[in-house]
Design a protein around this motif. Structure first.
Motif, mmCIF file in Angstrom:
data_model
loop_
_atom_site.group_PDB
_atom_site.id
_atom_site.type_symbol
_atom_site.label_atom_id
_atom_site.label_comp_id
_atom_site.label_asym_id
_atom_site.label_seq_id
_atom_site.Cartn_x
_atom_site.Cartn_y
_atom_site.Cartn_z
ATOM 1 N N ILE A 88 0.633 -1.162 -0.024
ATOM 2 C CA ILE A 88 0.089 0.085 -0.120
ATOM 3 C C ILE A 88 0.726 1.181 -0.091
ATOM 4 O O ILE A 88 0.382 2.605 -0.307
ATOM 5 C CB ILE A 88 -0.906 -0.106 1.298
ATOM 6 C CG1 ILE A 88 -1.795 -1.514 1.174
ATOM 7 C CG2 ILE A 88 -1.911 1.226 1.094
ATOM 8 C CD1 ILE A 88 -2.686 -1.336 2.381
ATOM 9 N N LEU B 18 0.613 3.429 -2.948
ATOM 10 C CA LEU B 18 -0.419 4.278 -3.249
ATOM 11 C C LEU B 18 -0.482 5.797 -2.745
ATOM 12 O O LEU B 18 0.252 5.936 -1.741
ATOM 13 C CB LEU B 18 -1.798 3.528 -2.505
ATOM 14 C CG LEU B 18 -1.904 1.839 -2.778
ATOM 15 C CD1 LEU B 18 -2.922 1.551 -1.988
ATOM 16 C CD2 LEU B 18 -2.138 1.939 -4.390
ATOM 17 N N SER B 19 -1.428 6.526 -3.073
ATOM 18 C CA SER B 19 -1.452 7.919 -2.649
ATOM 19 C C SER B 19 -2.430 7.928 -1.228
ATOM 20 O O SER B 19 -2.887 6.915 -0.817
ATOM 21 C CB SER B 19 -2.357 8.720 -3.703
ATOM 22 O OG SER B 19 -3.842 8.283 -3.566
ATOM 23 N N ILE C 268 -4.963 9.297 -0.616
ATOM 24 C CA ILE C 268 -6.474 9.320 -0.514
ATOM 25 C C ILE C 268 -6.713 7.687 -0.762
ATOM 26 O O ILE C 268 -7.479 7.268 -0.051
ATOM 27 C CB ILE C 268 -6.781 10.128 -1.772
ATOM 28 C CG1 ILE C 268 -6.647 11.508 -1.436
ATOM 29 C CG2 ILE C 268 -8.427 9.952 -1.983
ATOM 30 C CD1 ILE C 268 -7.062 12.433 -2.585
ATOM 31 N N GLU C 269 -6.067 7.101 -1.566
ATOM 32 C CA GLU C 269 -6.275 5.546 -1.937
ATOM 33 C C GLU C 269 -6.076 4.877 -0.534
ATOM 34 O O GLU C 269 -6.670 3.687 -0.279
ATOM 35 C CB GLU C 269 -5.399 4.755 -2.971
ATOM 36 C CG GLU C 269 -6.055 5.561 -4.279
ATOM 37 C CD GLU C 269 -4.853 5.179 -5.221
ATOM 38 O OE1 GLU C 269 -5.320 4.886 -6.349
ATOM 39 O OE2 GLU C 269 -3.528 5.358 -5.263
ATOM 40 N N ALA C 270 -4.849 5.036 0.046
ATOM 41 C CA ALA C 270 -4.514 4.434 1.608
ATOM 42 C C ALA C 270 -5.828 4.499 2.370
ATOM 43 O O ALA C 270 -5.963 3.801 3.213
ATOM 44 C CB ALA C 270 -3.378 4.944 1.948
ATOM 45 N N ALA D 241 -8.775 5.349 1.914
ATOM 46 C CA ALA D 241 -9.968 4.434 1.464
ATOM 47 C C ALA D 241 -9.870 3.186 1.967
ATOM 48 O O ALA D 241 -10.937 2.438 2.145
ATOM 49 C CB ALA D 241 -10.105 4.540 -0.103
ATOM 50 N N LEU D 242 -8.760 2.756 2.074
ATOM 51 C CA LEU D 242 -8.489 1.282 2.365
ATOM 52 C C LEU D 242 -8.391 1.029 4.041
ATOM 53 O O LEU D 242 -8.108 -0.054 4.545
ATOM 54 C CB LEU D 242 -7.335 0.544 1.853
ATOM 55 C CG LEU D 242 -7.171 0.438 0.339
ATOM 56 C CD1 LEU D 242 -5.857 -0.012 -0.182
ATOM 57 C CD2 LEU D 242 -8.315 -0.683 -0.073
#
Length: 350
Positions: free
Chosen positions: A235, A238-239, A241-243, A245-246
């Motif tokens: 992870i 990832l950016s 924001i994506e992190a 979201a997870l």
């Protein structure tokens, strides 16, 4: 439909068989190298005697080996073998974690200047105390101090970016290398200076059970943290924001990875000196075998790193009458391999 299901089943079976074969190799290969290392040396011990000596520590066996063989295997070679495997595995995993963290294939565990700080601490201990007993402690203290300095330099308005951290590591390494040069300049060229230079080139000559009792727990803690976080290391690319979201706190995870990898590096340097190339080359080999998924790459790096450094150390102590420093052999093997890797991949990295 039946044909598609058959192809899918065959693919899954092949994948499972390949993974099982790799898993078996990753477990068995380091153990076989360790057995060979316990047998090989100026005093050769037969494999059955080695196994008997090891099993006698947990089972009531009648000795069929010589007392000198037990001394050589259990008190001299076994601590060295265990230390080589832990340091190799630790540096390989720290390198894999840093490469994933910074997204850079040229990153090694020494990126934050920890090795330079530990080297300075060891040299300072040799210069002041003139006894090797204080060297590991001095190296560990200044290795951790180098990380703290790098983190302090990289902080800006309460924040610290990865780019600033890399620059801070370069600055910290340069600072401690300059102070190390000063220590060498002040050291007695007939006595202290050769000791400092030899220690900095890396060696497992001083391995013993006392050293393992305090050094291995530090490496084991760092290894365990990175192993438990191996799936989260994917992870890191990832950016934010994506992190989020997870459900992952990317900033906190980065610092945990940095601290764990730094602990491994500082402990390894304090135990064996500066051993280069392991944390740079081994993760690439693991990536070529099992892919870039850290869930598989971290266990592969543990196995490959342990087996590789153990093999190098065995060659270092048996190839010539005088023991060869580890950093010489790791560079002689690692540099040509890395050059071939760059040529074959054209600088690409997955």
């Amino acid at each position: 439909m039946a044909l598609t299901a058959s192809k899918t089943l065959n693919y899954l079976t092949t994948q499972f068989t390949t993974r099982s074969l790799y898993s078996l190799l990753f477990v068995v290969a380091p153990l076989l190298i360790a057995l060979a290392a316990l047998c090989i040396g100026r005093y050769v011990v037969p494999p059955d005697h080695v196994l008997g000596i090891l099993l006698s520590k947990i089972l009531p066996l009648d000795p069929f080996w010589k007392p000198v063989e037990e001394t050589v295997v259990f008190n001299i070679r076994l601590p060295r073998v265990i230390l080589a495997m832990f340091i190799g595995a630790g540096l390989a995993v720290a390198g894999a974690a840093f490469q994933g963290l910074f997204g850079n294939p040229l990153v090694s565990p020494h990126i934050l200047g920890v090795s330079s700080g530990a080297g300075f601490g060891a040299a300072l201990s040799i210069l002041i105390f003139r006894h090797m007993a204080f060297v590991p402690l001095g190296a560990l203290i200044f290795g951790v101090m180098a990380m703290i300095v790098a983190l302090w330099i990289s902080r800006r308005n309460g924040q610290s970016s990865l780019f600033m951290l890399i620059l801070a590591g370069v600055i910290t390494a340069a600072l401690f290398e300059a102070m190390l040069s000063l220590i060498k300049y002040l050291a007695d060229p007939d006595d202290t200076l050769p000791t400092i230079v030899y220690w900095l080139m890396g060696s497992l000559t001083s391995a013993n059970w006392s050293m393992l009792s305090w050094g291995l727990p530090l490496i084991f803690i760092g290894l365990s943290i990175l192993y438990m976080l191996r799936w989260r290391l994917n992870i890191l690319s990832l950016s934010d924001i994506e992190a989020r979201a997870l459900g992952v706190n990317l900033n906190r995870m980065r610092w945990i990875v940095i601290l764990a990898a730094t602990l491994i590096t500082a402990a390894s340097v304090s135990l064996a000196g500066i051993v280069g190339w392991v944390g740079l080359v081994i993760p690439h080999i693991a990536r070529m075998i099992v892919g870039a998924n850290h869930q598989a790459m971290i266990p592969a790096s543990i196995s490959l790193g342990a087996g590789y450094l153990l093999l190098v150390d065995t060659v270092a102590r048996t190839a010539t009458s005088a023991e060869i420093p580890l950093s010489i052999l790791t560079a002689v093997i690692g540099a040509p391999f890395f050059a071939w890797l760059l040529k074959s991949t054209k600088g690409g990295w997955a």
